[in-house]
Scaffold this active site. Structure first.
Site, mmCIF file in Angstrom:
data_model
loop_
_atom_site.group_PDB
_atom_site.id
_atom_site.type_symbol
_atom_site.label_atom_id
_atom_site.label_comp_id
_atom_site.label_asym_id
_atom_site.label_seq_id
_atom_site.Cartn_x
_atom_site.Cartn_y
_atom_site.Cartn_z
ATOM 1 N N HIS A 156 0.816 -1.224 0.000
ATOM 2 C CA HIS A 156 0.000 0.000 0.000
ATOM 3 C C HIS A 156 0.845 1.269 0.000
ATOM 4 O O HIS A 156 0.329 2.352 -0.246
ATOM 5 C CB HIS A 156 -0.932 0.008 1.217
ATOM 6 C CG HIS A 156 -2.045 -0.998 1.107
ATOM 7 N ND1 HIS A 156 -3.328 -0.657 0.771
ATOM 8 C CD2 HIS A 156 -2.043 -2.340 1.250
ATOM 9 C CE1 HIS A 156 -4.084 -1.754 0.726
ATOM 10 N NE2 HIS A 156 -3.326 -2.787 1.018
ATOM 11 N N ASP A 364 3.455 9.544 -1.000
ATOM 12 C CA ASP A 364 2.283 8.759 -0.605
ATOM 13 C C ASP A 364 2.105 7.610 -1.595
ATOM 14 O O ASP A 364 2.313 7.808 -2.800
ATOM 15 C CB ASP A 364 1.022 9.655 -0.645
ATOM 16 C CG ASP A 364 0.057 9.341 0.484
ATOM 17 O OD1 ASP A 364 0.022 8.179 0.926
ATOM 18 O OD2 ASP A 364 -0.666 10.267 0.908
#
Ligand code: ADQ
Length: 466
Positions: A156, A364
């Site tokens: 992730h 991110d």
């Protein structure tokens, strides 16, 4: 249809069938459809000498199987290696890494224990899907116990370029461990290419096709699967009469005519101090925004026992206090900082009621907030999204105003552009953005990963399970 086994550090509450959107719901839905198990840590920390037993709960077709960590495991595996080594270094922050050999041992030990507990629960044609950086070596440990089922892994968070990955302790072992999976998914093409470069340049690997790599005597597929949201559910949540009432209430209470919104866990990767500095710069460079614009920053606490996290909290509170001290007036507070989690429907309403979505992480994996902001907008009068180039979402959401989050002047200028953007341009950009958010929604992410995993070449037999 094969039973699905999901492994992640924390296990969602699958007993609630009606929840609003979100990744946990998408995974729980897949479990309900196929039947299966969600396996992971139950969130408890027990004494070092306490017994560690798996607790099984059954909710119709779905089981949860959870176990506690003891204090040593928590310190070494969770706080130590996962959050003090892997999280910072995979977010390109080698300066924040705290390396010690005990935490590596703890990470290995917990992965071994979790593998033993999980292996006992498996059925022959289970499809196993492991999530995130806490469990990179899990498949290798399962294989060592004789587990032959197909196992997929999804990361992730970002995967860093080879030069950064080389500074991670035991990096070769981690890279080798990924080859025990049948399929490895990354968020973006750039993460996938970082990993491929490492394997080719540093691990004597060979690229057999666009996504197939061979190294360490194994062949595995590495591909990007950009994660998304449940667009329909989020849009619907932002468009209820209750949401409308919330938006009106905020506008009545605030003297400002425009609101900029930021929503992020209080994490150093999210670029929060730089964001506040950019907002201060907006007020300096474009004084017409004083008394006219508010920045609402919503940041719930997270991982508070990691030192770098309490530092960021202090810095943020100091900055918002300083900006408010300098610019506030009787009827206007420039920064409204909320340090807690808030219900998702309120979040959806706040996104819809804000003229600008400000999403400026320094790095991110994807960033779902950017996609939620787009999904919540009123298509006739949408707000504008200012998005960091270093969020995985920027690879796709190119119609946002893309910025370098380190450059406060550039972000201030982008904010001014967003606040003054004509409605035609806002609509045009929004139409393109919502199309992309829909195309890569959470169902598409989940089903394309599982489909690929089901069809992936298996090291044990080349039969395709259905
Ligand atoms: P996160 O780092 O947690 O996820 P993000 O993708 O933005 O980052 O997801 C956060 C979620 O939490 C969003 O759904 C958001 O709405 C919610 N949230 C944030 N603050 C909240 C608040 N105050 N109250 C309620 N809800 C709040 C990691 C990676 C990301 C990746 C996701 C999914 O770091 O890059 O996109 O996993 O893979």
């Amino acid at each position: 249809m094969s039973r699905l086994v999901i492994v992640s550090n924390r296990v969602a509450d699958v007993s609630k069938s009606v929840q609003s959107g979100g990744l946990a719901v998408a995974l729980a839905d897949a479990l309900r459809e196929r039947g299966g198990i969600w396996f992971g840590w139950d969130g408890r920390v027990v004494a070092d000498d306490a017994p560690i037993n798996v607790t099984i709960n059954q909710y119709e077709e779905v089981q949860t199987a959870t176990l506690p960590l003891n204090q040593r495991d928590y310190d070494e595996y969770y706080v130590g290696f996962s959050n003090n080594v892997l999280w910072p270094s995979f977010h390109y922050r080698l300066d924040l890494g705290v390396i010690d050999s005990k935490s590596i041992e703890g990470y290995r030990r917990v992965n071994q224990r979790f593998a033993r507990s999980l292996a006992a629960l498996l059925e022959p044609d289970d499809l196993i899907w492991v999530h995130d950086y806490h469990f990179i070596p899990l498949a290798a440990e399962l294989r060592a116990l004789g587990v032959k089922q197909r196992i997929g892994f999804f990361l992730h968070i970002p995967f860093p370029p080879p030069d950064i990955f080389l500074a991670v302790p035991e990096q070769l072992w981690l890279a080798r461990a990924l080859f025990s999976y049948d399929l490895v998914g990354f968020q973006t093409a750039s993460d996938t290419s970082n990993f491929i470069r490492y394997v080719l340049e540093r691990a004597e690997g060979e690229q057999l096709s666009e996504s197939e790599l061979s190294a360490f005597g194994c062949t595995t597929r590495f591909e990007s699967f950009p994660i998304g949201i449940d667009v329909g559910a989020f849009h619907a949540m932002a468009n209820t009469p209750k949401a409308e009432e919330q938006i009106q209430r905020i506008h009545r209470r605030s003297m400002a005519s425009s609101q900029i919104i930021g929503v992020d866990r209080l994490d150093y990767s999210k670029g929060l101090p730089d964001r506040l500095r950019a907002f201060r710069r907006l007020l300096e460079l474009y004084p017409e925004n004083r008394k006219a614009v508010t920045l609402m920053q919503i940041s719930p606490p997270t991982r508070e026992d990691v030192a770098a996290y309490s530092d960021i909290r202090q810095e943020l509170e100091g900055l918002s206090g300083a900006i408010n001290g300098e610019y506030s007036d009787f009827d206007w507070t420039p920064v409204r900082y909320i340090h807690r989690a808030i219900p998702r429907d309120t979040l959806a309403a706040l996104f819809r009621g804000s003229q600008v979505g400000l999403v400026t992480p320094l790095r991110d994996g994807m960033n779902l907030v950017a996609k939620e902001y787009v999904a919540a907008q009123d298509e006739d009068n949408p707000g504008a999204l200012v998005l960091s180039r270093f969020a995985g979402a920027a690879e796709d959401l190119v119609e946002a105003i893309l910025v370098n989050p380190y450059d406060t002047d550039e972000v201030a200028l982008a904010l001014q552009r967003a606040l003054t953007m004509r409605i035609e341009e806002r609509r045009e950009r929004h139409q393109a953005l919502i199309r992309r958010v829909r195309e890569h929604d959470v169902t598409n992410w989940r089903e394309s990963f599982l489909d690929r995993l089901r069809k992936s070449r298996h090291p044990v037999d080349d039969e395709t399970v259905t």
